[in-house]
Design a protein around this motif. Structure first.
Motif, mmCIF file in Angstrom:
data_model
loop_
_atom_site.group_PDB
_atom_site.id
_atom_site.type_symbol
_atom_site.label_atom_id
_atom_site.label_comp_id
_atom_site.label_asym_id
_atom_site.label_seq_id
_atom_site.Cartn_x
_atom_site.Cartn_y
_atom_site.Cartn_z
ATOM 1 N N UNK A 32 0.785 -1.225 0.000
ATOM 2 C CA UNK A 32 0.000 0.000 0.000
ATOM 3 C C UNK A 32 0.815 1.272 0.000
ATOM 4 N N UNK A 33 2.095 1.186 0.274
ATOM 5 C CA UNK A 33 2.953 2.373 0.336
ATOM 6 C C UNK A 33 3.872 2.489 -0.869
ATOM 7 N N UNK A 34 3.651 1.624 -1.873
ATOM 8 C CA UNK A 34 4.595 1.569 -2.984
ATOM 9 C C UNK A 34 3.887 1.535 -4.340
ATOM 10 N N UNK A 35 4.623 1.955 -5.327
ATOM 11 C CA UNK A 35 4.273 1.676 -6.712
ATOM 12 C C UNK A 35 5.111 0.469 -7.133
ATOM 13 N N UNK A 36 4.450 -0.547 -7.646
ATOM 14 C CA UNK A 36 5.150 -1.752 -8.084
ATOM 15 C C UNK A 36 5.185 -1.750 -9.601
ATOM 16 N N UNK A 37 6.358 -1.939 -10.138
ATOM 17 C CA UNK A 37 6.506 -1.922 -11.587
ATOM 18 C C UNK A 37 7.179 -3.165 -12.107
ATOM 19 N N UNK A 38 6.876 -3.475 -13.348
ATOM 20 C CA UNK A 38 7.584 -4.526 -14.076
ATOM 21 C C UNK A 38 8.436 -3.866 -15.153
ATOM 22 N N UNK A 39 9.678 -4.260 -15.187
ATOM 23 C CA UNK A 39 10.613 -3.802 -16.191
ATOM 24 C C UNK A 39 11.155 -5.024 -16.909
ATOM 25 N N UNK A 40 11.734 -4.804 -18.064
ATOM 26 C CA UNK A 40 12.353 -5.925 -18.771
ATOM 27 C C UNK A 40 13.615 -5.454 -19.472
ATOM 28 N N UNK A 41 14.506 -6.400 -19.650
ATOM 29 C CA UNK A 41 15.753 -6.094 -20.344
ATOM 30 C C UNK A 41 16.099 -7.244 -21.269
ATOM 31 N N UNK A 42 16.116 -6.936 -22.545
ATOM 32 C CA UNK A 42 16.496 -7.908 -23.560
ATOM 33 C C UNK A 42 18.004 -7.817 -23.785
ATOM 34 N N UNK A 43 18.607 -8.876 -24.294
ATOM 35 C CA UNK A 43 20.055 -8.861 -24.533
ATOM 36 C C UNK A 43 20.463 -7.689 -25.424
ATOM 37 N N UNK A 44 21.448 -6.946 -24.965
ATOM 38 C CA UNK A 44 21.957 -5.837 -25.747
ATOM 39 C C UNK A 44 21.109 -4.586 -25.722
ATOM 40 N N UNK A 45 20.053 -4.600 -24.917
ATOM 41 C CA UNK A 45 19.162 -3.436 -24.855
ATOM 42 C C UNK A 45 19.100 -2.897 -23.436
ATOM 43 N N UNK A 46 18.640 -1.676 -23.329
ATOM 44 C CA UNK A 46 18.471 -1.068 -22.014
ATOM 45 C C UNK A 46 17.207 -1.607 -21.339
ATOM 46 N N UNK A 47 17.228 -1.527 -20.036
ATOM 47 C CA UNK A 47 16.036 -1.926 -19.286
ATOM 48 C C UNK A 47 14.904 -0.937 -19.577
ATOM 49 N N UNK A 48 13.720 -1.466 -19.778
ATOM 50 C CA UNK A 48 12.581 -0.604 -20.094
ATOM 51 C C UNK A 48 11.403 -0.927 -19.200
ATOM 52 N N UNK A 49 10.609 0.082 -18.932
ATOM 53 C CA UNK A 49 9.413 -0.120 -18.139
ATOM 54 C C UNK A 49 8.319 -0.781 -18.954
ATOM 55 N N UNK A 50 7.632 -1.726 -18.355
ATOM 56 C CA UNK A 50 6.556 -2.455 -19.008
ATOM 57 C C UNK A 50 5.194 -2.018 -18.465
ATOM 58 N N UNK A 51 5.087 -2.024 -17.160
ATOM 59 C CA UNK A 51 3.811 -1.696 -16.535
ATOM 60 C C UNK A 51 4.060 -1.383 -15.068
ATOM 61 N N UNK A 52 3.158 -0.617 -14.473
ATOM 62 C CA UNK A 52 3.264 -0.353 -13.044
ATOM 63 C C UNK A 52 1.870 -0.193 -12.464
ATOM 64 N N UNK A 53 1.782 -0.382 -11.160
ATOM 65 C CA UNK A 53 0.495 -0.286 -10.483
ATOM 66 C C UNK A 53 0.692 0.337 -9.123
ATOM 67 N N UNK A 54 -0.224 1.185 -8.749
ATOM 68 C CA UNK A 54 -0.178 1.783 -7.421
ATOM 69 C C UNK A 54 -0.704 0.787 -6.401
#
Length: 118
Positions: free
Chosen positions: A30-52
């Motif tokens: 309840x005190x955080x935003x939870x996010x999913x990120x992903x990182x493919x080989x040779x690429x930067x980590x990117x945000x996928x989705x997040x939820x309050x």
């Protein structure tokens, strides 16, 4: 101790589904935003989705909108990422992140591999 543990990754064929779980311990969602990120080989980590964790407001990257759904179960202290209609370009290591609303605290899980074959 504060921990995030991802699970549910694996191998899928194009068009199939997987569900990732992020189990958190040591703090309340309840005190955080939870996010999913992903990182493919040779690429930067990117945000996928997040939820309050407070009100369930969710956001998605354009690349997954309409295919992925994020949800939370505060009683279980777990956040889920339902991934449907998977594509080979979804192949990556998926990481769970928890950031406090204050921005002071920021935690990462170890990641779980998702591989989608065509």
């Amino acid at each position: 101790q504060l921990q995030l543990a991802e699970s549910g990754g694996g191998l899928a064929q194009s068009g199939e589904s997987l569900r990732l779980s992020c189990a958190v311990s040591g703090f309340s969602l309840g005190y955080y935003v939870i996010g999913w990120f992903r990182q493919a080989p040779g690429k930067e980590r990117e945000g996928v989705s997040c939820i309050s964790g407070r009100d369930g407001t969710a956001h998605y990257a354009d690349s997954v909108k309409g295919r992925f759904t994020i949800s939370r179960d505060n009683a279980k202290n777990t956040v889920y990422l339902q991934m449907n209609s998977l594509k080979p370009e979804d192949t990556a290591v998926y990481y769970c992140n928890a950031r406090s609303f204050s921005g002071i605290y920021d935690y990462w899980g170890q990641g779980t591999q998702v591989t989608v074959s065509s």
